[in-house]
Design a protein around this motif. Structure first.
Motif, short mmCIF file in Angstrom:
data_model
loop_
_atom_site.label_atom_id
_atom_site.label_comp_id
_atom_site.label_asym_id
_atom_site.label_seq_id
_atom_site.Cartn_x
_atom_site.Cartn_y
_atom_site.Cartn_z
N ILE A 186 48.60 47.02 39.83
CA ILE A 186 47.58 45.96 40.37
C ILE A 186 47.68 45.70 41.69
O ILE A 186 48.70 46.02 42.53
CB ILE A 186 48.14 44.70 39.53
CG1 ILE A 186 49.32 44.00 39.53
CG2 ILE A 186 47.86 44.90 37.85
CD1 ILE A 186 49.71 42.77 39.34
N SER A 187 46.64 44.92 42.04
CA SER A 187 46.47 44.85 43.79
C SER A 187 47.52 43.82 44.04
O SER A 187 48.05 43.07 43.58
CB SER A 187 44.96 44.56 44.01
OG SER A 187 44.71 43.31 43.61
N ILE A 188 47.55 43.72 45.53
CA ILE A 188 48.36 42.71 46.22
C ILE A 188 47.94 41.21 45.66
O ILE A 188 48.66 40.52 45.20
CB ILE A 188 48.30 42.84 47.70
CG1 ILE A 188 48.86 44.06 48.26
CG2 ILE A 188 48.98 41.45 48.30
CD1 ILE A 188 50.42 44.19 47.84
N THR A 189 46.64 41.09 45.77
CA THR A 189 45.91 39.84 45.26
C THR A 189 46.52 39.55 43.66
O THR A 189 46.68 38.30 43.65
CB THR A 189 44.59 39.64 45.63
OG1 THR A 189 44.30 40.03 47.00
CG2 THR A 189 44.00 38.33 45.07
N GLN A 190 46.28 40.73 42.93
CA GLN A 190 46.63 40.30 41.62
C GLN A 190 48.21 39.94 41.53
O GLN A 190 48.54 39.11 40.80
CB GLN A 190 46.31 41.45 40.89
CG GLN A 190 44.84 41.71 40.83
CD GLN A 190 44.41 42.92 40.17
OE1 GLN A 190 44.97 44.17 40.35
NE2 GLN A 190 43.28 43.02 39.42
N TRP A 191 48.80 40.66 42.40
CA TRP A 191 50.34 40.15 42.26
C TRP A 191 50.67 38.87 42.46
O TRP A 191 51.59 38.25 42.15
CB TRP A 191 51.19 41.12 43.23
CG TRP A 191 51.70 42.42 42.61
CD1 TRP A 191 51.37 43.82 43.12
CD2 TRP A 191 52.73 42.61 41.35
NE1 TRP A 191 51.75 44.64 42.07
CE2 TRP A 191 52.53 44.02 41.23
CE3 TRP A 191 53.13 41.83 40.64
CZ2 TRP A 191 53.63 44.77 40.18
CZ3 TRP A 191 53.97 42.30 39.70
CH2 TRP A 191 54.13 43.71 39.41
N GLN A 192 50.11 38.16 43.55
CA GLN A 192 49.86 36.97 44.07
C GLN A 192 49.80 35.96 42.80
O GLN A 192 50.23 35.15 42.75
CB GLN A 192 49.01 36.70 45.28
CG GLN A 192 49.58 37.43 46.52
CD GLN A 192 48.51 37.06 47.73
OE1 GLN A 192 47.37 37.30 47.66
NE2 GLN A 192 49.19 36.77 49.00
N TRP A 193 48.59 36.11 42.17
CA TRP A 193 48.24 35.50 40.80
C TRP A 193 49.38 35.58 39.94
O TRP A 193 49.64 34.41 39.24
CB TRP A 193 47.02 35.85 40.53
CG TRP A 193 45.80 35.20 41.26
CD1 TRP A 193 45.10 36.06 42.43
CD2 TRP A 193 45.31 34.10 41.31
NE1 TRP A 193 44.09 35.42 42.34
CE2 TRP A 193 44.24 33.95 42.18
CE3 TRP A 193 45.76 32.80 40.47
CZ2 TRP A 193 43.63 32.71 42.49
CZ3 TRP A 193 45.04 31.65 40.89
CH2 TRP A 193 43.93 31.70 41.73
N ILE A 244 42.59 38.25 32.18
CA ILE A 244 41.60 38.55 33.46
C ILE A 244 42.27 39.67 34.29
O ILE A 244 41.56 40.83 34.59
CB ILE A 244 41.34 37.30 34.42
CG1 ILE A 244 40.49 36.49 33.53
CG2 ILE A 244 40.68 37.97 35.60
CD1 ILE A 244 40.58 35.11 34.37
N ILE A 245 43.56 39.93 34.56
CA ILE A 245 43.92 40.91 35.40
C ILE A 245 44.35 42.20 34.89
O ILE A 245 43.98 43.12 34.96
CB ILE A 245 45.52 40.28 36.08
CG1 ILE A 245 44.95 39.26 37.17
CG2 ILE A 245 46.24 41.64 36.80
CD1 ILE A 245 46.20 38.60 37.94
N PHE A 246 45.12 41.82 33.50
CA PHE A 246 45.61 43.27 32.60
C PHE A 246 44.46 43.77 31.68
O PHE A 246 44.49 44.89 31.44
CB PHE A 246 46.65 42.86 31.81
CG PHE A 246 47.89 42.52 32.72
CD1 PHE A 246 48.32 43.37 33.88
CD2 PHE A 246 48.64 41.18 32.70
CE1 PHE A 246 49.21 43.06 34.72
CE2 PHE A 246 49.69 40.90 33.56
CZ PHE A 246 50.11 42.01 34.69
N LEU A 247 43.80 42.94 30.89
CA LEU A 247 43.02 43.44 29.95
C LEU A 247 41.98 44.70 30.51
O LEU A 247 41.62 45.67 29.83
CB LEU A 247 41.86 42.58 29.18
CG LEU A 247 41.13 42.73 27.95
CD1 LEU A 247 42.01 43.30 27.05
CD2 LEU A 247 40.58 41.58 27.49
#
Length: 122
Positions: free
Chosen positions: A44-51, A108-111
């Motif tokens: 996952i992206s940096i932004t997704q890691w932040q979430w 939202i991120i993983f599916l």
């Protein structure tokens, strides 16, 4: 400096207490490990890691606050008290809100990434 180190010791003592005494806290820790592993595997992206980090933090902090509130309410109102029950219920409700936010964020991120893997494998 000694006071600073001592304060960290107390904080870790509190985390240890929450981990030992609270099943839900341990469940959230397992969910944390699974989310981190999934994030790593799915790149996952940096932004997704932040979430994900925000969700993990929010859920763990609200779970600890819930434990604090329940412990304090039990201390000041050891017998049944309707208002004390409402306080404990609202505290638990805060955890549910945080956990739902984390669940929706995780979906939202993983599916989409998981669906791509499934479609790619098929």
């Amino acid at each position: 400096m000694k006071k600073l180190f001592r304060s960290f010791g107390y904080a870790f003592k509190g985390l240890a207490y929450a981990t030992k005494s609270q099943l839900n806290f341990r469940i959230h820790l397992v969910a944390t490990v699974l989310a981190v592993i999934l994030g790593y595997v799915l790149h996952i992206s940096i932004t997704q890691w932040q979430w994900i980090a925000l969700c993990i933090t929010l859920v763990l902090v609200t779970e600890i606050f819930n434990t604090m509130v329940e412990t304090l309410v039990d201390l000041v109102s050891p017998g049944y008290n309707e208002k004390a029950g409402h306080i404990k219920d609202m505290s638990a409700g805060a955890v549910v809100i945080a956990a739902l936010f984390a669940l929706i964020t995780g979906i939202i991120i993983f599916l989409p990434k998981l669906l791509l893997l499934v479609n790619h494998a098929a």
